[in-house]
Design an enzyme around this catalytic site. Structure first.
Site, PDB file in Angstrom:
ATOM      1  CE  LYS A  40      -4.299   0.121   2.283  1.00 27.16           C
ATOM      2  NZ  LYS A  40      -5.061   0.230   3.527  1.00 27.16           N
ATOM      3  NE  ARG A 166     -21.333  12.567   2.042  1.00 29.38           N
ATOM      4  CZ  ARG A 166     -21.899  13.442   1.215  1.00 29.38           C
ATOM      5  NH1 ARG A 166     -23.156  13.315   0.876  1.00 29.38           N
ATOM      6  NH2 ARG A 166     -21.192  14.442   0.705  1.00 29.38           N
ATOM      7  CG  ASN A 224     -22.257   6.340  10.994  1.00 28.64           C
ATOM      8  OD1 ASN A 224     -22.468   7.346  10.315  1.00 28.64           O
ATOM      9  ND2 ASN A 224     -21.129   5.663  10.929  1.00 28.64           N
ATOM     10  CG  PHE A 266     -29.171   8.908   4.687  1.00 28.34           C
ATOM     11  CD1 PHE A 266     -28.454   7.737   4.737  1.00 28.34           C
ATOM     12  CD2 PHE A 266     -28.503  10.089   4.404  1.00 28.34           C
ATOM     13  CE1 PHE A 266     -27.093   7.733   4.512  1.00 28.34           C
ATOM     14  CE2 PHE A 266     -27.137  10.095   4.180  1.00 28.34           C
ATOM     15  CZ  PHE A 266     -26.423   8.916   4.239  1.00 28.34           C
ATOM     16  N   GLY A 270     -34.694   0.908  -0.795  1.00 30.44           N
ATOM     17  CA  GLY A 270     -33.871   0.035  -1.638  1.00 30.44           C
ATOM     18  C   GLY A 270     -33.622  -1.300  -0.967  1.00 30.44           C
ATOM     19  CB  CYS A 277     -19.455   3.243   8.426  1.00 28.22           C
ATOM     20  SG  CYS A 277     -17.763   3.769   8.163  1.00 28.22           S
TER      21      CYS A 277
HETATM   22  N1  LIG Z   1     -14.730   4.402   5.584  1.00 25.97           N
HETATM   23  C1  LIG Z   1     -15.506   5.382   5.983  1.00 25.97           C
HETATM   24  O1  LIG Z   1     -16.339   5.876   5.224  1.00 25.97           O
HETATM   25  C2  LIG Z   1     -15.387   5.940   7.376  1.00 25.97           C
HETATM   26  C3  LIG Z   1     -16.024   7.154   7.689  1.00 25.97           C
HETATM   27  C4  LIG Z   1     -15.915   7.671   8.978  1.00 25.97           C
HETATM   28  C5  LIG Z   1     -15.214   6.967   9.954  1.00 25.97           C
HETATM   29  N2  LIG Z   1     -14.638   5.769   9.628  1.00 25.97           N
HETATM   30  C6  LIG Z   1     -13.897   5.071  10.691  1.00 25.97           C
HETATM   31  O2  LIG Z   1     -12.513   5.371  10.513  1.00 25.97           O
HETATM   32  C7  LIG Z   1     -11.707   4.220  10.845  1.00 25.97           C
HETATM   33  C8  LIG Z   1     -10.910   3.801   9.649  1.00 25.97           C
HETATM   34  O3  LIG Z   1     -11.825   3.464   8.613  1.00 25.97           O
HETATM   35  P1  LIG Z   1     -11.358   3.140   7.126  1.00 25.97           P
HETATM   36  O4  LIG Z   1     -12.570   2.808   6.354  1.00 25.97           O
HETATM   37  O5  LIG Z   1     -10.468   4.230   6.685  1.00 25.97           O
HETATM   38  O6  LIG Z   1     -10.545   1.799   7.447  1.00 25.97           O
HETATM   39  P2  LIG Z   1      -9.744   0.841   6.494  1.00 25.97           P
HETATM   40  O7  LIG Z   1     -10.025  -0.521   6.976  1.00 25.97           O
HETATM   41  O8  LIG Z   1      -9.991   1.198   5.065  1.00 25.97           O
HETATM   42  O9  LIG Z   1      -8.237   1.239   6.841  1.00 25.97           O
HETATM   43  C9  LIG Z   1      -7.646   1.082   8.090  1.00 25.97           C
HETATM   44  C10 LIG Z   1      -6.165   0.863   7.879  1.00 25.97           C
HETATM   45  O10 LIG Z   1      -5.477   0.829   9.119  1.00 25.97           O
HETATM   46  C11 LIG Z   1      -4.331  -0.006   8.946  1.00 25.97           C
HETATM   47  N3  LIG Z   1      -3.740  -0.315  10.261  1.00 25.97           N
HETATM   48  C12 LIG Z   1      -4.199  -1.156  11.207  1.00 25.97           C
HETATM   49  N4  LIG Z   1      -3.383  -1.126  12.287  1.00 25.97           N
HETATM   50  C13 LIG Z   1      -2.396  -0.248  12.023  1.00 25.97           C
HETATM   51  C14 LIG Z   1      -1.265   0.245  12.755  1.00 25.97           C
HETATM   52  N5  LIG Z   1      -0.989  -0.194  13.994  1.00 25.97           N
HETATM   53  N6  LIG Z   1      -0.474   1.177  12.164  1.00 25.97           N
HETATM   54  C15 LIG Z   1      -0.749   1.625  10.920  1.00 25.97           C
HETATM   55  N7  LIG Z   1      -1.793   1.186  10.189  1.00 25.97           N
HETATM   56  C16 LIG Z   1      -2.610   0.276  10.728  1.00 25.97           C
HETATM   57  C17 LIG Z   1      -4.867  -1.166   8.169  1.00 25.97           C
HETATM   58  O11 LIG Z   1      -3.849  -1.874   7.504  1.00 25.97           O
HETATM   59  C18 LIG Z   1      -5.836  -0.443   7.184  1.00 25.97           C
HETATM   60  O12 LIG Z   1      -5.174  -0.165   5.969  1.00 25.97           O
HETATM   61  C19 LIG Z   1     -12.688   3.152  11.347  1.00 25.97           C
HETATM   62  O13 LIG Z   1     -12.796   3.276  12.732  1.00 25.97           O
HETATM   63  C20 LIG Z   1     -13.986   3.560  10.679  1.00 25.97           C
HETATM   64  O14 LIG Z   1     -15.107   3.112  11.379  1.00 25.97           O
HETATM   65  C21 LIG Z   1     -14.682   5.252   8.368  1.00 25.97           C
END
Ligand SMILES: NC(=O)c1ccc[n+]([C@@H]2O[C@H](COP(=O)([O-])OP(=O)(O)OC[C@H]3O[C@@H](n4cnc5c(N)ncnc54)[C@H](O)[C@@H]3O)[C@@H](O)[C@H]2O)c1
Length: 448
Positions: A40, A166, A224, A266, A270, A277
């Site tokens: 990555k 989002r 959420n 929202f 569907g 999330c």
């Molecule tokens: N995806 C969304 O739309 C969204 C929106 C708001 C909040 N969130 C929250 O944000 C957080 C991250 O979500 P995401 O979708 O970006 O997650 P993701 O799963 O896409 O990415 C998380 C990353 O963290 C990495 N990781 C894990 N442990 C690690 C460490 N010790 N050091 C460095 N990297 C590490 C993983 O390899 C992974 O690539 C979650 O808690 C999620 O609920 C996500």
């Protein structure tokens, strides 16, 4: 005199981490991203986003080229030592029982704490991941203090700053957010983070809520859960509409949405909500609350509606086609929503699994998510390279994801290519009057 910008590090380079990193770098902050995943990191350092997200590629390329962003592998210590603020955006998945799995939060807090031990200047740690109330105070802070041998509040700062982006418009949402929520361990930590955001957003700084760590954590879950509730609510209204001749949930939702107290967003009926999330956050809040002795019955219903909703597509299919054994079903859309290749908890997964159980042959097409789908369904289904080739000789088509590309399809595209033109509109993107005239057509929330 302009003040020197603080240097930023970001741990966890998923949707949230990468958009945060690119967002700051695009405004000329020096950003170090750190991940465990060497592949990555290599992609990011070449300016290639590791997932599909509109409008991210160009800025990622630019920020890498002009040196504002670099991505390190397994070098949390360097990332922390060379910066002033660390945003922790690691994943917080579900455990099998639905409760939150905090193992990545724990290991990353441990790594940050060890780095802080070597640090002589003030540093602020910001938890950006979605975590249940109490996590920042009762898990992250003690680990940081133990590993750094320093005191939170005086030697280093700690904030909880939930993210509301989002997927599909993640970068846009990062640079234009509706609100900023800052949960703070102490005033100095909160002041430091608020100052960063004031500089980042300038005249467009949105309303900023400063509060306790646990309130900030709960705000994310409450938001959420309400959005998931709106979706399950309108789906239950859709299910009633299907039993009422002449009723249409789309018109019901449009009229409801004009009420300022309700709003239009929202309320799209569907096949239910998916993604990384809503399903996990609703489950985590339910498990967290149950542990406190309070059962969230409302959210249990929201989840139950969401479990049965995708299977309605298969039910429609059986009503219009009969026995599915040996029938060819075309699936349009694999991603959990348009403009992403994310298939985590995608509604198409239970739909395809059920179709396969009933003995159907499935061919699927998605503009970007096919490589991800191949890791899930392997050779159990066929993969088409266009919507039209997906429809060829099919006995029934189920529209699962609302990609713009599918909105452009005309009734003739279905009638001329399919063996039997039967269409199930799982996302209400087609005009029922136009399509009903030309083929057998069923849609979520449409009475006969
Ligand atoms: N995806 C969304 O739309 C969204 C929106 C708001 C909040 N969130 C929250 O944000 C957080 C991250 O979500 P995401 O979708 O970006 O997650 P993701 O799963 O896409 O990415 C998380 C990353 O963290 C990495 N990781 C894990 N442990 C690690 C460490 N010790 N050091 C460095 N990297 C590490 C993983 O390899 C992974 O690539 C979650 O808690 C999620 O609920 C996500």
């Amino acid at each position: 005199m302009t003040l020197k910008k603080p240097k930023i590090s970001v741990l966890g380079i998923g949707y949230v981490g990468l958009c945060t990193a690119v967002g700051f770098a695009s405004k000329k902050y020096a950003v170090i991203a750190s991940t465990h995943d060497a592949e990555k990191a290599e992609k990011i350092n070449k300016g290639i986003p590791p997932f599909h997200e509109p409008n991210l590629q160009k800025l990622l390329e630019e920020t890498i080229q002009n040196g504002y962003l670099k991505c390190l592998t397994n070098q949390t210590e360097t990332a922390v030592l060379e910066t002033d603020i660390t945003f922790n955006a690691v994943g917080t998945p579900s455990k099998p029982d639905g409760s939150i799995d905090l193992k990545f939060i724990e290991t990353s807090a441990h790594d940050i704490g060890q780095a802080l031990r070597e640090k002589s200047t003030y540093h602020v740690v910001v938890v950006k991941s979605t975590v249940v109330p109490g996590t920042t105070q009762d898990l992250v802070k003690p680990i940081l203090e133990k590993e750094s041998k320093k005191k939170c509040g005086s030697d280093f700062g700690l904030c909880m700053n939930p993210e509301f982006l989002r997927q599909g418009s993640a970068f846009e949402d990062t640079v234009h957010t509706d609100r900023i929520v800052i949960g703070e361990y102490d005033k100095k930590s909160g002041d430091t983070l608020e100052k960063v955001y004031k500089d980042f957003y300038g005249k467009n700084t949105p309303p900023t809520i400063r509060t306790t760590l646990s309130t900030a954590e709960l705000i994310k879950y409450a938001s959420n859960s309400l959005l998931a509730t709106k979706i399950s609510f309108i789906n239950t209204i859709a299910n009633i509409c299907e039993k009422i001749p002449g009723a249409d949930v789309k018109t019901v939702a449009t009229a409801m949405g004009l009420d300022k107290r309700i709003g239009p967003l929202f309320l799209n009926a569907g096949l239910g909500y998916g993604g990384s999330c809503f399903p996990k956050d609703v489950k985590a809040l339910m498990a967290y609350s149950k542990n406190l002795g309070y059962s969230l019955e409302l959210l249990e219903s929201v989840e139950n509606v969401n479990k049965t909703q995708p299977l309605k597509a298969v039910q429609f299919c059986k009503t219009l086609l009969g026995n599915l054994k040996g029938k060819r079903i075309a699936i349009l859309g694999l991603a959990f929503k348009a403009d992403t290749d994310d298939m985590r908890e995608a509604r198409v997964i239970p739909i395809i699994n059920q179709l396969l159980t009933e003995g159907a042959n499935v061919t699927a097409y998605d503009p970007v998510a096919t490589p991800v789908a191949k890791t899930i369904f392997k050779n159990k289904i066929q993969y088409a390279t266009s919507a039209i080739s997906c429809l060829k000789n099919a006995d029934c088509c189920i529209l699962v994801t609302e990609w713009d590309e599918f909105k452009k399809l005309k009734p003739e595209d279905f009638t001329t290519n399919m063996k039997q033109p039967i269409l199930i509109d799982g996302r209400r993107i087609y005009n029922p009057e136009t399509f009903r005239e030309k083929m057998k057509f069923a849609a979520i929330g449409l009475g006969n």
